[in-house]
Design an enzyme around this catalytic site. Structure first.
Site, PDB file in Angstrom:
ATOM      1  N   GLU A 172       0.828  -1.227   0.000  1.00  0.00           N
ATOM      2  CA  GLU A 172       0.000   0.000   0.000  1.00  0.00           C
ATOM      3  C   GLU A 172       0.856   1.270   0.000  1.00  0.00           C
ATOM      4  O   GLU A 172       0.668   2.160   0.838  1.00  0.00           O
ATOM      5  CB  GLU A 172      -0.955   0.003   1.204  1.00  0.00           C
ATOM      6  CG  GLU A 172      -2.008  -1.066   1.111  1.00  0.00           C
ATOM      7  CD  GLU A 172      -3.134  -0.958   2.145  1.00  0.00           C
ATOM      8  OE1 GLU A 172      -3.006  -0.163   3.089  1.00  0.00           O
ATOM      9  OE2 GLU A 172      -4.137  -1.680   1.986  1.00  0.00           O
ATOM     10  N   GLU A 291      -5.533  -8.309  -0.529  1.00  0.00           N
ATOM     11  CA  GLU A 291      -6.231  -8.024   0.736  1.00  0.00           C
ATOM     12  C   GLU A 291      -7.685  -7.743   0.417  1.00  0.00           C
ATOM     13  O   GLU A 291      -7.985  -6.786  -0.317  1.00  0.00           O
ATOM     14  CB  GLU A 291      -5.626  -6.825   1.471  1.00  0.00           C
ATOM     15  CG  GLU A 291      -4.294  -7.107   2.126  1.00  0.00           C
ATOM     16  CD  GLU A 291      -3.796  -5.951   2.989  1.00  0.00           C
ATOM     17  OE1 GLU A 291      -4.608  -5.239   3.601  1.00  0.00           O
ATOM     18  OE2 GLU A 291      -2.569  -5.774   3.028  1.00  0.00           O
TER      19      GLU A 291
HETATM   20  O1  AHR Z   1      -5.233  -5.955   6.863  1.00  0.00           O
HETATM   21  C1  AHR Z   1      -5.124  -4.826   7.675  1.00  0.00           C
HETATM   22  C2  AHR Z   1      -4.395  -3.686   6.994  1.00  0.00           C
HETATM   23  O2  AHR Z   1      -5.171  -3.198   5.934  1.00  0.00           O
HETATM   24  C3  AHR Z   1      -3.081  -4.017   6.321  1.00  0.00           C
HETATM   25  O3  AHR Z   1      -2.018  -3.984   7.216  1.00  0.00           O
HETATM   26  C4  AHR Z   1      -2.937  -2.933   5.311  1.00  0.00           C
HETATM   27  O4  AHR Z   1      -2.199  -3.345   4.187  1.00  0.00           O
HETATM   28  C5  AHR Z   1      -4.358  -2.537   4.983  1.00  0.00           C
HETATM   29  O5  AHR Z   1      -4.553  -1.172   5.089  1.00  0.00           O
END
Ligand code: AHR
Length: 503
Positions: A172, A291
């Site tokens: 990210e 994610e």
């Molecule tokens: O999964 C929780 C968080 O969400 C992770 O650390 C991050 O990559 C995202 O913002």
């Protein structure tokens, strides 16, 4: 309400990459400590890994697990997690305002992956660190021996290299919250140089470059265009993330969010094509949706730790969303979207796996149980492998705040030629009307039902707990009728079904 579906054997979207059923585990909250790792737990193995949790993970047959972050990775020194445990430093984790004892590092995680039968997908730190730490980490993990880092791995007890293929180039990096956040130009340059160095070590690695953290980022989708223009020749996948929320308790809109997900994938697929065209490239880049999940239930309770009011606790409860029945429907729709977009989404990771926005929960020194969302993920992982069918669906639709023309029926179909099976995953997004679905099975011949599972509950907010772990679980279905190549399904309001046919 009526819907019709045609599933034609020859009308296919793509072979589904098994890795769309991957997961993610971060050094965050109790995911690692008291999640997968708890020496002294009655079920712990010789490495201190919880056997009860390992079994629940094994049952999911997960192809790969992304590690060690997440936001955590952007200030992580991988070397802190190697060597004798008593010598490992305690570090402050800037992402989650906690501390980490480093009792679990790459060796412990890799051993655990072998125990549960999954591959590793590793992320390098391109936030506080860069190319040098990344290339050393890859050499430590993958080089057979005879070099500084590989010999150190051998000295630390692991002779064979792990041969990890999938490497994420940071996490990210578009997010201002990220330690070492960068502009698209800065990140594109660093990611490209890091990718070149890693490819100089092994040209067959699969490299994943950061795309957007979510579809509402102000930099999306220009971020993807800029980063891909800088890295296209060196990378294999671009990473996308998305979390789903329903704090207003607007179920219709919540369940429409998978349309927004579809749109997000479609847009980034378009950007990939644009850059490919601009570069006159023959190579394809795919999407790694590494994610995704529902995440909002725990937001309030996490504030104290995240705002730093609790000091720097080790493994506090964080992001411990208690998933309800409504989330089953949402997770079913998300997984259906990945199946339908399997032409471009080749990797996806439920975020996360244990305790932290996770299908599996544990009590420290106590029980482990399956959250509601464990089940749609289990069914997709076990039975969503094969070829995604391009279903023709005709069903009434509705308009919601975040998407228009949302079909009340959300359905995907997977044909597994080798097994001779055809599997449908179906969700009724209507809250008060039953959906009567007529499915034509074209080109499959006579079909026979051999498994039919329903997840249904009269309370959208019903959750599974340690004391009541079976409140929302699948039940054998009824009301299914199959005659030759015609199947009729009855989907109760707000319900999920998996239907498996021998074909
Ligand atoms: O999964 C929780 C968080 O969400 C992770 O650390 C991050 O990559 C995202 O913002």
């Amino acid at each position: 309400m009526k819907a019709t579906v045609t599933a034609h054997r020859e009308f296919v979207i793509s072979e589904i990459d098994d890795r769309v059923y991957g997961a993610f585990l971060e050094h965050l909250g109790r995911a690692v400590y008291t999640g997968i790792y708890e020496p002294g737990h009655p079920t712990a193995d010789k490495n201190g890994m919880r056997g009860d949790v390992a079994q629940l993970v094994k049952d999911l047959d997960i192809p790969m697990v992304r590690y060690p972050g997440g936001n955590f990775v952007s200030a992580y020194n991988w070397e802190d997690g190697i060597g004798p445990k008593e010598d490992r430093p305690v570090r402050l984790d800037l992402a989650w305002h906690t501390s980490d004892s480093n009792q679990v590092g790459i060796h412990e995680f890799a051993d655990w992956c072998e125990t549960v039968g999954t591959d590793m997908m590793l992320a390098v730190n391109l936030g506080s660190r860069g190319l040098d730490a990344a290339r050393n980490f890859v050499e430590y993990v993958n080089h057979p021996g005879g070099s500084y880092w590989s010999d150190l791995r051998i000295e630390n007890g692991r002779k064979e290299p792990w041969k990890t293929k999938m490497w994420c180039l940071g996490n990210e990096m578009d997010g201002p919250w990220q330690v070492g956040h960068k502009s698209a130009e800065e990140y594109g340059h660093l990611a490209n140089e890091t990718a070149k160095a890693l490819r100089a070590f092994d040209k067959d690695l699969e490299l994943i470059v950061c795309g957007s953290s979510h579809a509402d980022m102000p930099t999306y989708p220009q971020w993807e265009a800029t980063v891909l223009e800088a890295t296209y020749d060196q990378v294999d996948h671009i990473s996308l993330h998305m979390y789903f929320r329903n704090p207003e308790k607007n179920t219709a809109n919540f369940l429409a969010l998978s349309e927004k997900l579809d749109n997000y994938i479609e847009t980034v697929a378009g950007v990939i094509k644009y850059v490919k065209g601009k570069k006159r490239s023959k190579k394809d880049v795919y999407i790694s949706f590494d994610e995704w999940n529902v995440w909002y239930h725990s937001n309030e309770q996490d504030k104290a730790v995240l705002e730093g009011n609790e000091g720097w606790p080790h493994a506090p409860a964080l992001l411990e969303d208690a998933y309800n029945f409504e989330d089953v429907l949402q997770v079913g729709c998300i997984l259906n979207t990945f199946i339908r977009r399997s032409d471009v989404v080749k990797i996806a990771c439920i975020a996360q796996l244990v305790n932290v926005i996770a299908p599996i929960m544990t009590e420290p020194n106590g029980r482990a149980w399956r959250q509601t969302i464990y089940y749609p993920y289990l069914f997709a992982s076990l039975h969503g492998r094969g070829t995604a069918l391009d279903l023709n669906v005709s069903c009434p639709t509705y308009d919601a705040k975040d998407a228009n023309d949302v079909s009340y029926l959300d359905i995907s179909g997977v044909h597994n030629e080798a097994e001779g099976t055809l599997t449908f995953f179906a969700i009724n997004r209507h809250g008060s009307e039953t959906l009567n679905v007529d499915v034509s099975l074209a080109g499959f011949g006579a079909a026979e039902v051999f498994d039919h599972q329903v997840i249904d509950h009269d309370d959208l907010e019903a959750v599974n707990t340690a004391d009541n772990p079976n409140k929302v679980i699948p039940q054998p279905g009824s009301g299914l009728n199959v005659q030759n190549d015609k199947l009729s399904i009855e989907l109760a309001p707000y319900s999920y079904q998996m239907i498996r046919l021998k074909v």
